[in-house]
Every structure is written in C-alpha cells, then in structure tokens.
Write a protein that holds these residues in place. Structure first.
Motif, PDB file in Angstrom:
ATOM      1  N   ILE A   1       0.832  -1.205   0.000  1.00 41.19           N
ATOM      2  CA  ILE A   1       0.000   0.000   0.000  1.00 41.19           C
ATOM      3  C   ILE A   1       0.865   1.253   0.000  1.00 41.19           C
ATOM      4  O   ILE A   1       0.616   2.190  -0.764  1.00 41.19           O
ATOM      5  CB  ILE A   1      -0.968  -0.016   1.203  1.00 41.19           C
ATOM      6  CG1 ILE A   1      -2.013  -1.107   1.018  1.00 41.19           C
ATOM      7  CG2 ILE A   1      -1.632   1.344   1.391  1.00 41.19           C
ATOM      8  CD1 ILE A   1      -2.827  -1.405   2.265  1.00 41.19           C
ATOM      9  N   CYS A   2       1.904   1.276   0.834  1.00 41.28           N
ATOM     10  CA  CYS A   2       2.789   2.446   0.905  1.00 41.28           C
ATOM     11  C   CYS A   2       3.552   2.657  -0.398  1.00 41.28           C
ATOM     12  O   CYS A   2       3.643   3.788  -0.892  1.00 41.28           O
ATOM     13  CB  CYS A   2       3.764   2.308   2.067  1.00 41.28           C
ATOM     14  SG  CYS A   2       2.981   2.471   3.671  1.00 41.28           S
ATOM     15  N   VAL A   3       4.090   1.598  -0.953  1.00 40.22           N
ATOM     16  CA  VAL A   3       4.829   1.716  -2.216  1.00 40.22           C
ATOM     17  C   VAL A   3       3.892   2.153  -3.339  1.00 40.22           C
ATOM     18  O   VAL A   3       4.239   3.024  -4.145  1.00 40.22           O
ATOM     19  CB  VAL A   3       5.551   0.396  -2.562  1.00 40.22           C
ATOM     20  CG1 VAL A   3       6.112   0.425  -3.979  1.00 40.22           C
ATOM     21  CG2 VAL A   3       6.658   0.113  -1.560  1.00 40.22           C
ATOM     22  N   GLY A   4       2.715   1.572  -3.386  1.00 33.70           N
ATOM     23  CA  GLY A   4       1.742   1.962  -4.409  1.00 33.70           C
ATOM     24  C   GLY A   4       1.362   3.421  -4.301  1.00 33.70           C
ATOM     25  O   GLY A   4       1.296   4.142  -5.306  1.00 33.70           O
ATOM     26  N   ALA A   5       1.126   3.895  -3.079  1.00 36.52           N
ATOM     27  CA  ALA A   5       0.779   5.300  -2.872  1.00 36.52           C
ATOM     28  C   ALA A   5       1.938   6.203  -3.278  1.00 36.52           C
ATOM     29  O   ALA A   5       1.734   7.240  -3.924  1.00 36.52           O
ATOM     30  CB  ALA A   5       0.403   5.544  -1.416  1.00 36.52           C
ATOM     31  N   MET A   6       3.157   5.826  -2.911  1.00 39.06           N
ATOM     32  CA  MET A   6       4.313   6.638  -3.295  1.00 39.06           C
ATOM     33  C   MET A   6       4.467   6.704  -4.810  1.00 39.06           C
ATOM     34  O   MET A   6       4.737   7.771  -5.366  1.00 39.06           O
ATOM     35  CB  MET A   6       5.591   6.090  -2.658  1.00 39.06           C
ATOM     36  CG  MET A   6       5.703   6.389  -1.179  1.00 39.06           C
ATOM     37  SD  MET A   6       7.300   5.979  -0.466  1.00 39.06           S
ATOM     38  CE  MET A   6       7.347   4.213  -0.668  1.00 39.06           C
ATOM     39  N   VAL A   7       4.287   5.580  -5.477  1.00 41.79           N
ATOM     40  CA  VAL A   7       4.389   5.559  -6.941  1.00 41.79           C
ATOM     41  C   VAL A   7       3.333   6.471  -7.550  1.00 41.79           C
ATOM     42  O   VAL A   7       3.621   7.259  -8.457  1.00 41.79           O
ATOM     43  CB  VAL A   7       4.268   4.111  -7.477  1.00 41.79           C
ATOM     44  CG1 VAL A   7       4.032   4.096  -8.975  1.00 41.79           C
ATOM     45  CG2 VAL A   7       5.509   3.317  -7.121  1.00 41.79           C
ATOM     46  N   PHE A   8       2.102   6.379  -7.050  1.00 40.30           N
ATOM     47  CA  PHE A   8       1.035   7.232  -7.559  1.00 40.30           C
ATOM     48  C   PHE A   8       1.392   8.711  -7.396  1.00 40.30           C
ATOM     49  O   PHE A   8       1.311   9.487  -8.343  1.00 40.30           O
ATOM     50  CB  PHE A   8      -0.280   6.934  -6.841  1.00 40.30           C
ATOM     51  CG  PHE A   8      -1.406   7.851  -7.248  1.00 40.30           C
ATOM     52  CD1 PHE A   8      -2.094   7.639  -8.425  1.00 40.30           C
ATOM     53  CD2 PHE A   8      -1.747   8.936  -6.460  1.00 40.30           C
ATOM     54  CE1 PHE A   8      -3.118   8.484  -8.814  1.00 40.30           C
ATOM     55  CE2 PHE A   8      -2.770   9.791  -6.833  1.00 40.30           C
ATOM     56  CZ  PHE A   8      -3.458   9.562  -8.012  1.00 40.30           C
TER      57      PHE A   8
END
Length: 102
Positions: A69-76
């Motif tokens: 979730i954190c990596v996905g949010a950062m990528v977004f």
C-alpha cells in the motif's frame, strides 16, 4: 449515471459558460496514468505475495500488505507530481507548510 452526469454537465456549462473541460480531461488523463502505475505495483506484488502467503504469519502478512500500500501510494504521488498535476502541487505545498510549522 453517466447519462445523468452528461446532461448535468451540459446544463451547467450552458448556465455558467465554461467549465474548462479541456483542463478537466487533461487532469483526469494524468490521474488515470498515475492510477495505472499504482495498479501495476499492486498487480506485480500479487505474484510474489501469492508465493509466500501460506508460509508467513499474520504479522508478516500485515507488514507485506502495508508495504504494498505504501509503495503503491508513493508511486502514484510521484507519477502525478512528475506529470505536474496542479492539485498535487497544492498538496505538496500544504505538507511543506505543515512540516515547517513544527
């Protein structure tokens, strides 16, 4: 719902004049690109998590899901910031002001 939106959008545009449709569509396109990047991160994590899911404890599962979730949010947020979405700059400015206050 889509037809209702289109009718209401047309009526509002007729009443107000311009709703900056081009700008709205450009922003939506940039957000969709960010969403695709987020989806790619989540989709790719599915494969490595499926391989280890049955072998790890509940705490490791929570940690794995939280990291995805954190990596996905950062990528977004990085993709959207690189595409220069104006609202993202507003958010970054608000966070910077909040940090500087402390």
């Amino acid at each position: 719902a889509t037809a209702n939106f289109c009718v209401l959008f047309w009526l509002m545009q007729r009443e107000v004049g311009t709703l900056e449709t081009r700008h709205l569509l450009l922003t939506l396109t940039k957000l969709v690109i960010g969403g695709v990047a987020l989806g790619a991160v989540c989709w790719s994590s599915l494969y490595w998590m499926a391989a280890i899911w049955g072998k790890i404890t509940i705490l490791w599962r929570i940690a794995a899901l939280s990291s995805v979730i954190c990596v996905g949010a950062m990528v977004f947020f990085v993709v959207v910031a690189l595409l220069k979405v104006e609202e993202m700059n507003d958010l970054i400015g608000a966070v910077k002001r909040r940090i500087q206050k402390k």
